[in-house]
Design a protein around this motif. Structure first.
Motif, PDB file in Angstrom:
ATOM      1  N   GLU A 124     119.455   8.508 -23.190  1.00  0.00           N
ATOM      2  CA  GLU A 124     120.203   7.254 -23.299  1.00  0.00           C
ATOM      3  C   GLU A 124     119.809   6.313 -22.175  1.00  0.00           C
ATOM      4  OE1 GLU A 124     124.233   8.602 -22.978  1.00  0.00           O
ATOM      5  OE2 GLU A 124     124.070   8.944 -20.844  1.00  0.00           O
ATOM      6  N   ASN A 125     120.292   5.082 -22.251  1.00  0.00           N
ATOM      7  CA  ASN A 125     120.068   4.090 -21.192  1.00  0.00           C
ATOM      8  C   ASN A 125     120.937   4.415 -19.984  1.00  0.00           C
ATOM      9  OD1 ASN A 125     118.129   2.243 -21.748  1.00  0.00           O
ATOM     10  ND2 ASN A 125     119.504   0.694 -22.567  1.00  0.00           N
ATOM     11  N   ARG A 126     120.340   4.412 -18.792  1.00  0.00           N
ATOM     12  CA  ARG A 126     121.094   4.553 -17.542  1.00  0.00           C
ATOM     13  C   ARG A 126     120.522   3.543 -16.566  1.00  0.00           C
ATOM     14  NH1 ARG A 126     122.180  10.595 -17.220  1.00  0.00           N
ATOM     15  NH2 ARG A 126     123.645  10.776 -18.934  1.00  0.00           N
ATOM     16  N   ASP A 127     121.358   2.658 -16.086  1.00  0.00           N
ATOM     17  CA  ASP A 127     120.924   1.617 -15.144  1.00  0.00           C
ATOM     18  C   ASP A 127     119.725   0.840 -15.699  1.00  0.00           C
ATOM     19  OD1 ASP A 127     122.908   2.345 -13.328  1.00  0.00           O
ATOM     20  OD2 ASP A 127     121.592   3.815 -12.373  1.00  0.00           O
ATOM     21  N   THR A 128     119.794   0.463 -16.932  1.00  0.00           N
ATOM     22  CA  THR A 128     118.768  -0.295 -17.667  1.00  0.00           C
ATOM     23  C   THR A 128     117.434   0.449 -17.798  1.00  0.00           C
ATOM     24  OG1 THR A 128     117.904  -1.533 -15.772  1.00  0.00           O
ATOM     25  CG2 THR A 128     119.800  -2.485 -16.926  1.00  0.00           C
TER      26      THR A 128
END
Length: 139
Positions: free
Chosen positions: A79-83
């Motif tokens: 998933e996305n984490r901190d863009t």
């Protein structure tokens, strides 16, 4: 003969003391991200690293801490984490024991769970209480 016996006895004592202990597991909190790799030229292996993929189901194989002679299988989804796309996190990854150390952890993607991808396995080197890894998957 006494000199040989005097030199040999400490080795026997150390081997008995070290091997007689109980096997303890080593755990790590693993942070990671996935990167897509595309082959640009087949004749000369040139690769292009692309961004990570969100929604990819990862299979993480490690040692079962309750039965150290077997492996366990856990799943995580990127998933996305901190863009940053393609990130994952897995707590309590058992990457070795006091008697069994090395590249034991495997991270895989399965083509049945990730349509459009081939089945791929990777064995990252994990050590320490917290580790960060990058896993490269061929597109």
């Amino acid at each position: 003969m006494k000199k040989i016996l005097i030199l040999f006895m400490p080795l026997v004592f150390l081997a008995t003391f070290h091997c007689g202990g109980e096997e303890e597991p080593f755990f790590s909190h693993v942070y990671g991200n996935t990167q897509r790799i595309r082959v640009i030229n087949d004749s000369i292996p040139i690769y292009d690293t692309l961004s990570g993929v969100n929604g990819m189901v990862l299979r993480i194989y490690d040692i079962d801490p309750y039965n150290l002679s077997t492996f366990r299988l856990r799943y995580d989804t990127t998933e996305n984490r901190d863009t940053i796309p393609g990130c994952f996190e897995m707590d309590s990854v058992c990457y070795g024991t006091t008697r069994n150390q090395g590249n034991i952890v495997s991270i895989a993607i399965d083509s049945t769970e990730n349509p459009g991808w081939t089945t791929q396995y990777h064995s990252p080197f994990i050590s320490g209480d917290v580790d960060t890894i990058t896993v490269y998957f061929f597109e």
